[in-house]
Structure formats: C-alpha cells, structure tokens
Design a protein around this motif. Structure first.
Motif, PDB file in Angstrom:
ATOM      1  N   GLY A 591     -15.969 -26.294  -6.581  1.00 28.80           N
ATOM      2  CA  GLY A 591     -15.536 -25.028  -6.349  1.00 28.80           C
ATOM      3  C   GLY A 591     -15.769 -23.420  -6.883  1.00 28.80           C
ATOM      4  O   GLY A 591     -16.014 -23.241  -8.097  1.00 28.80           O
ATOM      5  N   LYS A 592     -15.294 -22.287  -6.323  1.00 26.61           N
ATOM      6  CA  LYS A 592     -16.045 -21.039  -6.441  1.00 26.61           C
ATOM      7  C   LYS A 592     -14.738 -20.156  -7.695  1.00 26.61           C
ATOM      8  O   LYS A 592     -14.542 -20.353  -8.931  1.00 26.61           O
ATOM      9  N   PHE A 593     -13.685 -21.119  -6.930  1.00 26.98           N
ATOM     10  CA  PHE A 593     -12.428 -20.697  -8.003  1.00 26.98           C
ATOM     11  C   PHE A 593     -11.780 -22.305  -8.523  1.00 26.98           C
ATOM     12  O   PHE A 593     -11.739 -23.192  -7.635  1.00 26.98           O
ATOM     13  N   VAL A 594     -10.796 -22.113 -10.038  1.00 23.31           N
ATOM     14  CA  VAL A 594     -10.341 -23.287 -10.030  1.00 23.31           C
ATOM     15  C   VAL A 594      -8.918 -22.049 -10.736  1.00 23.31           C
ATOM     16  O   VAL A 594      -9.065 -21.162 -11.436  1.00 23.31           O
ATOM     17  N   GLU A 595      -8.250 -23.819 -11.388  1.00 25.98           N
ATOM     18  CA  GLU A 595      -6.739 -22.532 -11.491  1.00 25.98           C
ATOM     19  C   GLU A 595      -7.203 -23.366 -12.931  1.00 25.98           C
ATOM     20  O   GLU A 595      -7.325 -24.023 -13.631  1.00 25.98           O
ATOM     21  N   LEU A 596      -6.464 -22.437 -13.561  1.00 24.38           N
ATOM     22  CA  LEU A 596      -6.181 -22.471 -15.377  1.00 24.38           C
ATOM     23  C   LEU A 596      -4.889 -22.734 -15.997  1.00 24.38           C
ATOM     24  O   LEU A 596      -3.970 -22.273 -15.792  1.00 24.38           O
ATOM     25  N   LEU A 597      -4.399 -23.789 -17.104  1.00 25.92           N
ATOM     26  CA  LEU A 597      -3.443 -23.453 -17.629  1.00 25.92           C
ATOM     27  C   LEU A 597      -3.533 -23.198 -18.751  1.00 25.92           C
ATOM     28  O   LEU A 597      -4.408 -24.019 -19.774  1.00 25.92           O
ATOM     29  N   LEU A 598      -3.322 -21.739 -19.516  1.00 25.16           N
ATOM     30  CA  LEU A 598      -3.333 -21.732 -20.552  1.00 25.16           C
ATOM     31  C   LEU A 598      -2.485 -22.368 -21.991  1.00 25.16           C
ATOM     32  O   LEU A 598      -1.436 -23.048 -20.982  1.00 25.16           O
ATOM     33  N   GLU A 603      -0.054 -19.805 -16.167  1.00 21.18           N
ATOM     34  CA  GLU A 603      -1.170 -20.417 -15.135  1.00 21.18           C
ATOM     35  C   GLU A 603      -2.129 -19.074 -14.530  1.00 21.18           C
ATOM     36  O   GLU A 603      -1.319 -17.737 -14.464  1.00 21.18           O
ATOM     37  N   SER A 604      -3.277 -19.623 -14.147  1.00 18.75           N
ATOM     38  CA  SER A 604      -4.100 -18.290 -14.028  1.00 18.75           C
ATOM     39  C   SER A 604      -5.717 -18.741 -13.301  1.00 18.75           C
ATOM     40  O   SER A 604      -4.814 -19.908 -13.013  1.00 18.75           O
ATOM     41  N   PHE A 605      -6.289 -18.190 -12.652  1.00 15.34           N
ATOM     42  CA  PHE A 605      -7.284 -18.625 -12.098  1.00 15.34           C
ATOM     43  C   PHE A 605      -8.343 -17.852 -13.049  1.00 15.34           C
ATOM     44  O   PHE A 605      -9.068 -17.244 -12.779  1.00 15.34           O
ATOM     45  N   GLY A 606      -9.520 -18.602 -12.384  1.00  9.16           N
ATOM     46  CA  GLY A 606     -10.505 -18.571 -12.724  1.00  9.16           C
ATOM     47  C   GLY A 606     -11.889 -18.777 -11.537  1.00  9.16           C
ATOM     48  O   GLY A 606     -11.508 -19.342 -10.755  1.00  9.16           O
ATOM     49  N   LYS A 607     -12.725 -18.022 -11.959  1.00 11.36           N
ATOM     50  CA  LYS A 607     -13.863 -17.548 -10.945  1.00 11.36           C
ATOM     51  C   LYS A 607     -15.301 -18.018 -10.784  1.00 11.36           C
ATOM     52  O   LYS A 607     -15.987 -16.950 -12.530  1.00 11.36           O
ATOM     53  N   VAL A 608     -15.891 -18.303 -10.650  1.00  9.35           N
ATOM     54  CA  VAL A 608     -17.001 -18.976 -11.452  1.00  9.35           C
ATOM     55  C   VAL A 608     -18.325 -17.867 -11.345  1.00  9.35           C
ATOM     56  O   VAL A 608     -18.248 -17.706  -9.984  1.00  9.35           O
ATOM     57  N   GLU A 609     -18.937 -17.328 -12.099  1.00  7.13           N
ATOM     58  CA  GLU A 609     -19.658 -16.595 -12.246  1.00  7.13           C
ATOM     59  C   GLU A 609     -21.196 -16.670 -12.637  1.00  7.13           C
ATOM     60  O   GLU A 609     -21.651 -16.568 -11.722  1.00  7.13           O
ATOM     61  N   VAL A 610     -21.768 -17.444 -13.352  1.00  3.59           N
ATOM     62  CA  VAL A 610     -22.997 -18.362 -13.626  1.00  3.59           C
ATOM     63  C   VAL A 610     -22.831 -19.813 -13.959  1.00  3.59           C
ATOM     64  O   VAL A 610     -22.084 -19.709 -14.513  1.00  3.59           O
ATOM     65  N   ASP A 612     -25.659 -22.919 -15.556  1.00  2.93           N
ATOM     66  CA  ASP A 612     -26.862 -23.402 -16.042  1.00  2.93           C
ATOM     67  C   ASP A 612     -27.107 -24.689 -15.603  1.00  2.93           C
ATOM     68  O   ASP A 612     -26.147 -25.608 -16.163  1.00  2.93           O
ATOM     69  N   VAL A 613     -27.364 -25.447 -14.236  1.00  3.90           N
ATOM     70  CA  VAL A 613     -27.616 -26.653 -14.291  1.00  3.90           C
ATOM     71  C   VAL A 613     -27.813 -27.542 -14.961  1.00  3.90           C
ATOM     72  O   VAL A 613     -27.365 -29.297 -15.203  1.00  3.90           O
ATOM     73  N   GLU A 614     -29.023 -27.575 -15.643  1.00  5.09           N
ATOM     74  CA  GLU A 614     -30.026 -28.277 -16.655  1.00  5.09           C
ATOM     75  C   GLU A 614     -28.890 -28.245 -17.385  1.00  5.09           C
ATOM     76  O   GLU A 614     -28.629 -29.201 -18.177  1.00  5.09           O
ATOM     77  N   ARG A 615     -28.778 -27.237 -18.445  1.00  3.60           N
ATOM     78  CA  ARG A 615     -27.855 -27.453 -19.998  1.00  3.60           C
ATOM     79  C   ARG A 615     -26.366 -28.110 -18.837  1.00  3.60           C
ATOM     80  O   ARG A 615     -26.055 -28.280 -19.909  1.00  3.60           O
ATOM     81  N   ASP A 616     -26.093 -28.116 -18.014  1.00  9.88           N
ATOM     82  CA  ASP A 616     -24.596 -27.938 -17.287  1.00  9.88           C
ATOM     83  C   ASP A 616     -23.514 -27.120 -18.572  1.00  9.88           C
ATOM     84  O   ASP A 616     -22.463 -27.787 -18.888  1.00  9.88           O
ATOM     85  N   LEU A 617     -23.693 -25.649 -18.089  1.00 10.23           N
ATOM     86  CA  LEU A 617     -22.637 -24.885 -18.272  1.00 10.23           C
ATOM     87  C   LEU A 617     -22.207 -24.099 -17.735  1.00 10.23           C
ATOM     88  O   LEU A 617     -23.088 -23.935 -16.445  1.00 10.23           O
ATOM     89  N   ALA A 618     -21.173 -23.614 -17.496  1.00 11.14           N
ATOM     90  CA  ALA A 618     -20.542 -22.451 -16.822  1.00 11.14           C
ATOM     91  C   ALA A 618     -19.969 -21.334 -17.352  1.00 11.14           C
ATOM     92  O   ALA A 618     -19.349 -22.278 -18.319  1.00 11.14           O
ATOM     93  N   LEU A 619     -19.663 -19.986 -17.182  1.00  8.03           N
ATOM     94  CA  LEU A 619     -18.820 -19.199 -17.708  1.00  8.03           C
ATOM     95  C   LEU A 619     -18.024 -18.976 -15.904  1.00  8.03           C
ATOM     96  O   LEU A 619     -18.389 -19.025 -15.003  1.00  8.03           O
ATOM     97  N   LEU A 620     -16.730 -18.698 -16.801  1.00 13.64           N
ATOM     98  CA  LEU A 620     -15.806 -17.845 -15.412  1.00 13.64           C
ATOM     99  C   LEU A 620     -14.964 -17.309 -16.053  1.00 13.64           C
ATOM    100  O   LEU A 620     -15.057 -16.542 -17.352  1.00 13.64           O
TER     101      LEU A 620
END
Length: 743
Positions: A591-598, A603-610, A612-620
C-alpha cells in the motif's frame, strides 16, 4: 301474424323515406338539413353570427348549389344589414361615452369600453357579408375614431406612468386601458426609472424590480443596477472615499433590491499568496487554496513575494494577502472489513460430457442403420409386399444416415477431455477512509485608497469518506464487480492534493462582521513586518516539534511507531526526521498509505515516499511529528556489545528484547528483488520476530541497524540492516538525519 309484421315494416320504410327531420343532439338545427337550410334555421332563430359562420365554412356546397346559395345569401345580407345597423349604433355610443384623459380610478371602466369596441371591430372585420350591406363607411368612421383615441391613450401613457406609484401599486400594464408594447415602453422610460430607483430605498425598489425587470434588456438591467449601487454607496459614505465595508454594504443592498451586478464598479481586487517558503519547502503545507470569486469584483491573482510593495498590481484598490499558517491531512481508517472472493488458480482435466453424449448417440445411430439394412435385405425376399415395406424403411434410413454423418463430424471436432477451471478462495480488504483537510489561514486586507490594513484568520475543515478495496487480485473473475462504485488510493491522493476552494464572500463576511477596526499604515513595510511575524511564529511552532518528548520513561520509545498495513499485518518503524519514518519495504509494499500508531497513543497516517527494494528500506512521510533517532557512526562495534531491539512481535506492541552483537555479515539481500546484491547486516541473538520488521536495533541510545529477518533453521540467529547501509540510503535522498558526533 307474418302479414301484420310486413305491413308495419312497410309503414316504417315509407315514413323514413318521407324525409322526416328530427332535432340534433345539441338542438342547434334539425338533423338532415343541408348547409343552406342550416343557415336559414339560424337566421330564423336570430343567431346571425352562427348563420354567417355556417355560410363561410360551407362554400363548397354553396358553389355546387347556386340556387340555394343565392336565396340564402340574400337572406344573409338582409339580416346582416339589420344586425350591424343596430350594433353599430350601440358601439358608436359606447365609444363616444369614453372620456379621456381620466384619473386612475376610472381606468377599469375605460378599459372595459375600449375592449367592447375592439371586440366588435375584430368581429366585423372578419365578416364577408358586411361589404354588401352598405355599412362600410360608418364602420370605417368607427375604426378611425377608435384608433385616434387609442393613439392618444398610448401617447399619454408616459405621463401617467411617471405619475403612477410604481413603488407600491400593481403592474401598470395590467390596469392601463390599452395594450402597450412593454419592452419598448420600459426602454423609453429607462432614464426616469434609474432616477426613481436611484433615490428610493426599502421594499419599493424590490417591488419595482419584481414587476418590471422582465421587460428590461440585460444591458439596461445592469446599467440600472450600477446606478442604484452608486446611489446606495453615496448614502452610506457621503463626501468621502468609501471603505471596503461600505462597498460591501452597498453591494448587499443592491442585491436585496433585486439587481444582479455583473461587476461591482470602480474597484479592483488582487489576491496574493504569502505563505512561508520554509513551510512549503518542508512540505508542511499539504494542499493549496483556490479563491472562489463568488462576488462580482474585478480581481486578479498574483504570485510571489514581490507583492509586498505598492508597485505590484498598481491597479488594485484592495489587496488580499493569504498566508497559510498550517494545512495538513487527517487520514483515518474508520472501518476495516475482511472479504472473501475467488481467483482462478489452475485447471483440472476431466472427461468432456458433450463428447460422451455424442459418442453414445453415434453408436445408437450405427446400430439403427445396421438394423434397417438387415430389415431391407429380409424384405427383398418377400415379393411385392417386401418391396413396398422397403420404400418406407429406405425413407427412414436416409434420415438416420444424414444424422449419423452430422454426429460423426461433431464427434471428430469435440475434445474427449476438457480443462475445468479451479478457483481458490482468497481474502481482500474493504477499508473505509475518513480523510479530512485541516488548515489555519491568516489573511490581510490592504485598502490602498484609505491606507489601512486589517488582519484576521479562519480555519478550514473539509472531509470526505472513501471506500477503498485492497488486495483484489487481477485474476479474480469478479474483479470488475468488486471494484465497481469504489475508490482507489489514487482517488484519495488526488483529493488530498486538490486545492480547497475558499469563497471570497466568506472571507469578506468575516471581515464585515468583525468589530476590529482596520489599522492605518504609512508604508508597506509595516504590513510586511506583520506578515513576517505571523510566518515566523508558524515556523517556530513547527520547529518546536523536532525536539519535543512527552515521556519520562525510556525516550527511545518515543521514536518508534506501529505500522498497520492494508492487510492488517503489523510492522515497526521509527522517526529519522521529525516527519519521516523509516521501515522495511516489505512492511509497506502492499500500500502507498499506511496507518501509524504513535507511542503517545495518537493515530496518524504515513505515505510511502521513497524505497529501496534491494536493501529492503522505505521512507514514509507522516502527518504527526515525532522524535528522530541518532545513528551510530563509528567504523566498528565491539563483539559482545549489548544490543536491544524495539518492535511489536506478533502484535505485542512496544516490546524490547536484548542480545549481543555477534558479527558483521555481508550476504545476499532478502529484499523483494535484492536476492543477487550483497547487503551488510548485523548478526545478533536479540529476539526478532514477525512484527519487529522495520524497527530500530539500539546500542545504548544509538541506532546501529534496522531489524529485518531471522534464520528459521537456526535459533537466535537474526539480522538487522547495518547502519552504514541505512545512512547511504538516507544520504541518497538528502534526508537530514542525526548521526553521532565524531570525537
């Protein structure tokens, strides 16, 4: 008896043939009369009008029967002479009794008399017999007298119209004694109307507009509206430059009076966005504003900070500056519904029932043909009787052989085995998303004519609900139906990017209802200073969130979040900047959007910005700010050093586990497409389970890795992405993260 019936029948026939005439259904004239007799009947009854009407409508009969026509015509002329002589005298007296001019109370009587004369003339002018009565001359005299009087009344209409109480009385045209051309008449009175309405107030103006505006051309209506507006403005602000409030009040009065101005005259407005560039650069302004010009001002939109001086938009009398202090998206999941559907997963080879049916029929027909041929061979030895029987059998045999050929051909083209589709059940999710746009906007109204400015703020809250299906497989035969009427993540994203419309009338209504008085300014520097103070306060409020911590417990937990994925699975992430969360790509790949619990329960939401599928990393990119971690930044980690993993294994939120640093391993990555590239990992025996993925691995208060995977064939052998790989990833996307200060 038979003889008596015959006599009665004869009498009835004779009676009918005798042409006995009975009255018609309506009693107008007897049935069986021809047109000439009908005319005579109506003349005898004194109905001259009906008699002439029949004469006109039955001219074809009259031409075919000239003798009857001549007799009837003579009678019709005699009757017309009597009829028109009497009526003409009465109508002439009615016309001579009309006095003009008269005052308004006598208009109804005058109108009735004029209508009576006009009705007679209309009727007489249609007559085909009148010219033969010798009465044309007095009739023409009557027409001339009527036309002269009507002309005088139309000429006098202008005088009476100006004396008429237009502000309270009923429609002038409905009571005036003669019919006028309303549109041309009103056009001739436009100057009078503008003067009258310009100096009038109250309900009378609306009354006039209600009755007469339909007779006005759009140009004249707008011209009268402008005239009324300017007079209203002069009454509100006599002998001085009108303020914006006065202009709005005059425009409101004009609208209530029934005028719709195409453009408020004599004033220009410019709109300028002066939102902080720092906030926009930091993506703290989630959406833009679109000013809806629902008031008829002449307006323009100007971009750029250059509008802080008088040289920008020099023609603008009023400048409205818009400064978004904050705008964000509040995205919440209000319901999550698990659904079951099916997907085509393969095929199974089965016997074709159609082939079996054809083969059975094929064998039956073969046996029938064999039996019929045997029967015919037997009959061939039975003489004449057998020959006759063979004729019947031969006919049947021909039909059976035809069917046999068709069945055999179909059997050859029908597969013996077919593939039967196999459907497997799978689950997808139907998520209800409540998406709310929130904003606080400062606005400044600068009146250049009066050298004043006014400042205030307003809040925006705009919500929309989306029903988004997740995980519907492309191979699902019902995919179209499942997606029908639903929205997609792109629809949600488009909504969030879309500018919010703000009505100009809403801004100006807030301004006019405020008790705060506009402030005088000597130079635009004073306005710039006010705006910059407001902008700096918004930036300062934003900056404060970078270092805020509300817990007295282990502060490391404040940086960690729960990530709830679309499939309701759970992962971990942590803040690397105040509004950016780092996690594993495999946690958010669905999903491009995910729910976050702090950690503080929000509650909050995060959007996948960038990612790296090789390192298995993502920024929200997240809407709620948090405390960023600090990364370890030395060349090595001592063996046996205690390491701690924070995450949510198997749904157990904010679990901390301890282990030691075993070794640095460079092995093939476990990312979605990273099986060939080697990645640096930290090996540790700190417990890492499903739910820990994406969480931080701490050495004291420094992050040394991102918990990612573990060996299932070995105990306590788990791996976290090495901090050097993580920092390379963050550097690649210019993320301003924290790292340990070099000693």
């Amino acid at each position: 008896m038979t003889k008596r019936i015959a006599i009665v029948f004869f009498v009835l026939v004779v009676f009918s043939a005798g042409g006995c005439k009975t009255l018609g259904k309506k009693g107008e004239y007897p049935q069986g009369y021809n047109p000439a007799e009908r005319v005579e009947y109506q003349l005898e009854a004194g109905n001259y009008g009906k008699a002439e009407s029949i004469w006109v409508k039955t001219q074809s009969f009259m031409k075919a029967n000239p003798e009857d026509a001549a007799q009837v015509h003579s009678a019709l002329v005699r009757a017309a002479t009597v009829h028109y002589n009497a009526t003409l005298a009465d109508i002439s007296k009615t016309l001579s009794d009309i006095q003009w001019p008269v005052e308004q109370p006598r208009w109804p009587l005058t109108a009735r008399r004029m209508h009576k004369v006009a009705a007679f003339m209309d009727s007489a002018s249609d007559s085909t017999v009148l010219p033969e009565t010798g009465l044309e001359s007095p009739f023409m005299a009557l027409q001339n007298d009527y036309s002269a009087l009507e002309g005088r009344m139309k000429t006098d209409a202008s005088t009476f119209f100006r004396k008429y109480n237009l502000l309270t009385e009923k429609d002038f045209f409905s009571i005036y004694p003669v019919k006028l051309d309303e549109k041309s008449f009103i056009a001739s009175q436009s100057q009078f109307l503008m003067e009258l309405l310009g100096k009038s107030e109250g309900s009378g103006v609306a009354h006039v507009n209600k009755l007469y505006s339909r007779y006005l051309t759009p140009e004249l209506r707008d011209k009268m509206g402008r005239r009324y507006y300017r007079n209203a403005l002069r009454r509100i602000s006599p002998n001085k430059t009108p303020s914006l409030k006065a202009i709005l009040e005059a425009a409101e009065k004009t609208d209530k009076a029934g005028y719709e101005l195409s453009e408020i005259p004599d004033i220009n407005i410019a709109f300028i966005r002066v939102t902080s560039k720092t906030l926009m650069k930091e993506h703290q302004i989630a959406f833009g504003l679109d000013i809806d010009l629902d008031l008829p001002f002449k307006a323009e939109l100007i971009k750029g900070e250059a509008a802080f001086n008088d040289k920008v938009a020099p023609d603008a009398d009023i400048v409205v500056l818009i400064n978004e202090e904050m705008s964000r998206i509040d995205r919440r999941t209000s319901s999550y519904d698990k659904r079951i559907s099916t997907v085509l997963s393969g095929y199974e080879r089965i016997d074709n029932p159609e082939y079996d049916d054809l083969e059975m029929r094929y064998q039956e027909l073969r046996e029938d043909i064999r039996d019929m041929r045997d029967e015919m061979q037997f009959n061939s030895f039975m003489g004449l009787g057998g020959a006759i029987a063979n004729l019947v059998v031969s006919s049947k045999l021909e039909g059976v052989e035809n069917e046999y050929g068709k069945v055999r051909a179909r059997l050859r083209n029908t597969p013996k085995v077919i593939k039967d589709p196999i459907y497997s059940k799978y689950s997808y999710s139907l998520v209800t998303i409540d998406d709310t746009k929130l904003a606080t906007v400062n606005y400044y109204i600068v009146d250049r004519r009066k050298r004043t400015f006014y400042t205030d703020r307003f809040d925006i809250k705009q919500s929309q609900t989306f029903l988004v299906p997740y995980g519907v497989m492309a191979q699902d035969p019902d995919r179209g139906q499942l997606l029908s009427g639903k929205t997609t993540e792109k629809d949600v994203e488009d909504y969030e990017r879309e500018a919010v419309k703000v009505k100009l009338s809403s801004i100006l209504e807030s301004y006019t209802n405020s008790h705060q008085r506009p402030r005088k300014y000597r130079s635009t520097a004073e306005i710039r200073k006010t705006i910059l103070n407001d902008r700096n306060k918004a930036v300062a409020d934003y900056k404060k969130t970078q270092f805020k911590s509300d817990t007295s417990n282990d502060v490391r937990f404040d940086s960690v979040v729960v990530i709830v994925c679309p499939g309701n699975s759970m992962g971990t992430g942590f803040y690397v900047t105040p509004d950016t969360v780092l996690t594993n790509f495999h946690v958010v790949e669905d999903g491009k959007f995910v729910e976050l619990l702090l950690h503080n329960g929000m509650e909050s939401f995060g959007k996948v910005e960038v990612y790296d599928v090789e390192r298995d990393l993502a920024l929200l990119k997240v809407q709620s700010r948090g405390k960023p971690v600090t990364f370890y930044d030395r060349q090595s980690i001592p063996a046996g050093t205690t390491l701690e993993a924070i995450g949510h294994p198997s749904g157990l939120k904010y679990t901390i586990t301890r282990g030691v640093f075993s070794a640095l391993r460079t092995v093939k990555g476990v990312g979605v497409v990273g099986k060939k590239r080697k990645v640096r990992y930290i090996q540790t025996d700190a417990s890492v389970n499903p739910g820990n993925s994406g969480g931080p691995l701490y050495m004291k208060d420094r992050v040394v890795g991102v918990n990612t995977w573990g060996r299932t064939d070995m105990q306590s052998t788990n791996f976290a992405i090495h901090y050097s790989e993580v920092m390379d990833f963050l550097d690649q996307y210019n993320v301003d993260y924290r790292r340990e200060a070099t000693k």
